[in-house]
Motif scaffolding. Structure first.
Motif, PDB file in Angstrom:
ATOM      1  N   PRO A  14       0.814  -1.221   0.000  1.00  0.00           N
ATOM      2  CA  PRO A  14       0.000   0.000   0.000  1.00  0.00           C
ATOM      3  C   PRO A  14       0.846   1.268   0.000  1.00  0.00           C
ATOM      4  CG  PRO A  14      -0.022  -1.044   2.166  1.00  0.00           C
ATOM      5  CD  PRO A  14       0.659  -1.997   1.245  1.00  0.00           C
ATOM      6  N   ASP A  15       2.034   1.190   0.560  1.00  0.00           N
ATOM      7  CA  ASP A  15       2.973   2.317   0.581  1.00  0.00           C
ATOM      8  C   ASP A  15       4.256   1.910  -0.135  1.00  0.00           C
ATOM      9  OD1 ASP A  15       1.187   3.787   2.310  1.00  0.00           O
ATOM     10  OD2 ASP A  15       1.925   2.521   3.951  1.00  0.00           O
ATOM     11  N   ARG A  18      11.262   0.040   0.008  1.00  0.00           N
ATOM     12  CA  ARG A  18      12.603   0.310  -0.512  1.00  0.00           C
ATOM     13  C   ARG A  18      13.588  -0.604   0.188  1.00  0.00           C
ATOM     14  NH1 ARG A  18      11.116   3.919   3.204  1.00  0.00           N
ATOM     15  NH2 ARG A  18      12.610   4.567   4.812  1.00  0.00           N
ATOM     16  N   ASP A  19      14.791  -0.643  -0.338  1.00  0.00           N
ATOM     17  CA  ASP A  19      15.841  -1.497   0.229  1.00  0.00           C
ATOM     18  C   ASP A  19      15.310  -2.908   0.498  1.00  0.00           C
ATOM     19  OD1 ASP A  19      17.945   0.256   0.133  1.00  0.00           O
ATOM     20  OD2 ASP A  19      17.572   1.073   2.128  1.00  0.00           O
ATOM     21  N   SER A  20      14.832  -3.530  -0.564  1.00  0.00           N
ATOM     22  CA  SER A  20      14.286  -4.890  -0.466  1.00  0.00           C
ATOM     23  C   SER A  20      15.395  -5.899  -0.755  1.00  0.00           C
ATOM     24  CB  SER A  20      13.138  -5.052  -1.474  1.00  0.00           C
ATOM     25  OG  SER A  20      12.620  -6.350  -1.457  1.00  0.00           O
ATOM     26  N   PHE A  21      15.788  -6.644   0.275  1.00  0.00           N
ATOM     27  CA  PHE A  21      16.823  -7.676   0.151  1.00  0.00           C
ATOM     28  C   PHE A  21      16.136  -9.043   0.133  1.00  0.00           C
ATOM     29  CE2 PHE A  21      18.894  -4.084   2.149  1.00  0.00           C
ATOM     30  CZ  PHE A  21      20.141  -4.033   1.532  1.00  0.00           C
ATOM     31  N   ARG A 254      12.646  -5.776   3.958  1.00  0.00           N
ATOM     32  CA  ARG A 254      12.481  -4.508   3.253  1.00  0.00           C
ATOM     33  C   ARG A 254      12.206  -3.403   4.250  1.00  0.00           C
ATOM     34  NH1 ARG A 254       6.925  -3.845   3.603  1.00  0.00           N
ATOM     35  NH2 ARG A 254       5.735  -5.800   3.671  1.00  0.00           N
ATOM     36  N   ARG A 255      12.341  -2.188   3.782  1.00  0.00           N
ATOM     37  CA  ARG A 255      11.963  -1.023   4.565  1.00  0.00           C
ATOM     38  C   ARG A 255      10.628  -0.496   4.049  1.00  0.00           C
ATOM     39  NH1 ARG A 255      16.428   1.237   7.336  1.00  0.00           N
ATOM     40  NH2 ARG A 255      18.449   0.443   6.625  1.00  0.00           N
ATOM     41  N   GLY A 256       9.724  -0.188   4.970  1.00  0.00           N
ATOM     42  CA  GLY A 256       8.457   0.416   4.588  1.00  0.00           C
ATOM     43  C   GLY A 256       7.559  -0.526   3.809  1.00  0.00           C
ATOM     44  N   GLY A 257       6.566   0.084   3.144  1.00  0.00           N
ATOM     45  CA  GLY A 257       5.647  -0.672   2.308  1.00  0.00           C
ATOM     46  C   GLY A 257       4.316  -1.001   2.956  1.00  0.00           C
TER      47      GLY A 257
END
Length: 278
Positions: A14-15, A18-21, A254-257
Motif C-alpha cells: 500500500p505504501d 525500498r531497500d528490499s533484500f 524490506r523497509r516500509g511498504g
C-alpha cells in the motif's frame, strides 16, 4: 519426462517499499534424476540477481531492490527433463546405526521439527524392527500418514507449529513432509525436507514438498506422504534442507511498504509423455 515450470510471485504494497533484500530458492536441481535444460529469472523492478551455493549445495539467487516500489514481481521459467529411478536396495534398518554421526544434521531437531514430543504415539506409527527392510518401512510410513491426515489448504499457515498440525490432522504438503521428518528422525532414519513442483496430484497447484530418506546402497530416496507415492518423473526438485526454513521459495527484508498482499501462480506442464517399454 519433459516438463515446463512457471512460477510467479507478486507482492503488492500500500505504501512505497525500498531497500528490499531477497533470497530465492527457485533453481531446479541438475543431477542424475533430472536435467535442467532452460532457466530464466525475471525481476521487476529490475534488479541484478547473483547466484551462490548455500550450505546444502542448493543454488540460491540474491537480489537487492534499492529504489522505491509498490510492487515486486518475480517470474521463474524452466524446462526440465526427469527420469525414472530404480527401486531402492533392500537393506535392514539396523545398517543406519553406524551412520548416525555422518547424518547428524538430518537426525537432529530443528525449531520447526522438535523431537521432544512422542511423534510415534501422536501419529500412531510403529517403531521399525532392526532386521526389517528400510524401504518397506518408509513406504509403510508414507501410506500411513497419507491415510490419517487430510489435505486442507485452509487448516494451516506457513508458520503453524507441527504439533498443531498433528493434533488437527489437516494441512498442506509442507506439514505432511515435516510430520514424516519428525517420525523418521525419531527412529534414527536420516531424512531431509525437499521443495519442488509436481506436475499432477495433490499439491500440484503450487510449490510442493516431500521427504528424502537415506537408504544405504541407493542414496537419498524420495517419498511423498501427501500423495502416498515415491518420487516419479512427475516431480521437479528445487532444493533440500533440514526443514522448510532452509529452502523456502523466497525470503527477504524490506523497509516500509506497509502490510503486503501476495499473489502466487505455479504451472507445471508436460511437454511429452514418459517413455514406455515396448
Amino acid at each position: 519426462m519433459l516438463l515446463s515450470v512457471y512460477h510467479l510471485t507478486e507482492y503488492f504494497y500500500p505504501d512505497e517499499a525500498r531497500d528490499s533484500f531477497n533470497e530465492l530458492w527457485l533453481y531446479p536441481v541438475d543431477d542424475h534424476r533430472q536435467g535442467l535444460l532452460e532457466f530464466r529469472l525475471s525481476i521487476t523492478p529490475e534488479s541484478m540477481p547473483r547466484s551462490r551455493q548455500d550450505y546444502f549445495h542448493n543454488r540460491v539467487y540474491d537480489f537487492h531492490v534499492t529504489r522505491p516500489h509498490k510492487q515486486l514481481r518475480i517470474e521463474m521459467q524452466a524446462k526440465v527433463v526427469t527420469f525414472a529411478v530404480p527401486k531402492p536396495s533392500s537393506v535392514p534398518v539396523q545398517v543406519l546405526s553406524s551412520l548416525e554421526s555422518r547424518f547428524f544434521e538430518f537426525l537432529a531437531p530443528t525449531p520447526r521439527i522438535p523431537l521432544h514430543h512422542n511423534w510415534l504415539e501422536l501419529l500412531e506409527v510403529r517403531r521399525p524392527k532392526p532386521s526389517e527392510d528400510l524401504h518397506g518401512y518408509l513406504l509403510e510410513v508414507t501410506e500411513h500418514l497419507n491415510r490419517i491426515l487430510s489435505y486442507n489448504t485452509q487448516a494451516t499457515q506457513v508458520d503453524t507449529p507441527l504439533i498443531q498440525f498433528v493434533e488437527g490432522r489437516a494441512g498442506v504438503c509442507q506439514d505432511y513432509a515435516q510430520a514424516m521428518l519428525a517420525v523418521l528422525r525419531s527412529v534414527g532414519i536420516p531424512a531431509r525436507y525437499v521443495s519442488g513442483y509436481l506436475a499432477t496430484g495433490v499439491g500440484s497447484e503450487g510449490s510442493h514438498a516431500w521427504v528424502e530418506a537415506f537408504v544405504p546402497g541407493s542414496g537419498w530416496c524420495g517419498y511423498d506422504p501427501t500423495n502416498n507415492s515415491t518420487i516419479t518423473e512427475q516431480y521437479v526438485k528445487k532444493a533440500h534442507g533440514r526443514d522448510y526454513d532452509d529452502c523456502p521459495p523466497l525470503k527477504g527484508l524490506r523497509r516500509g511498504g506497509g502490510k503486503e498482499s501476495l499473489n502466487v501462480l505455479v504451472r507445471v506442464e508436460s511437454l511429452q509423455t514418459p517413455l514406455t517399454r515396448s
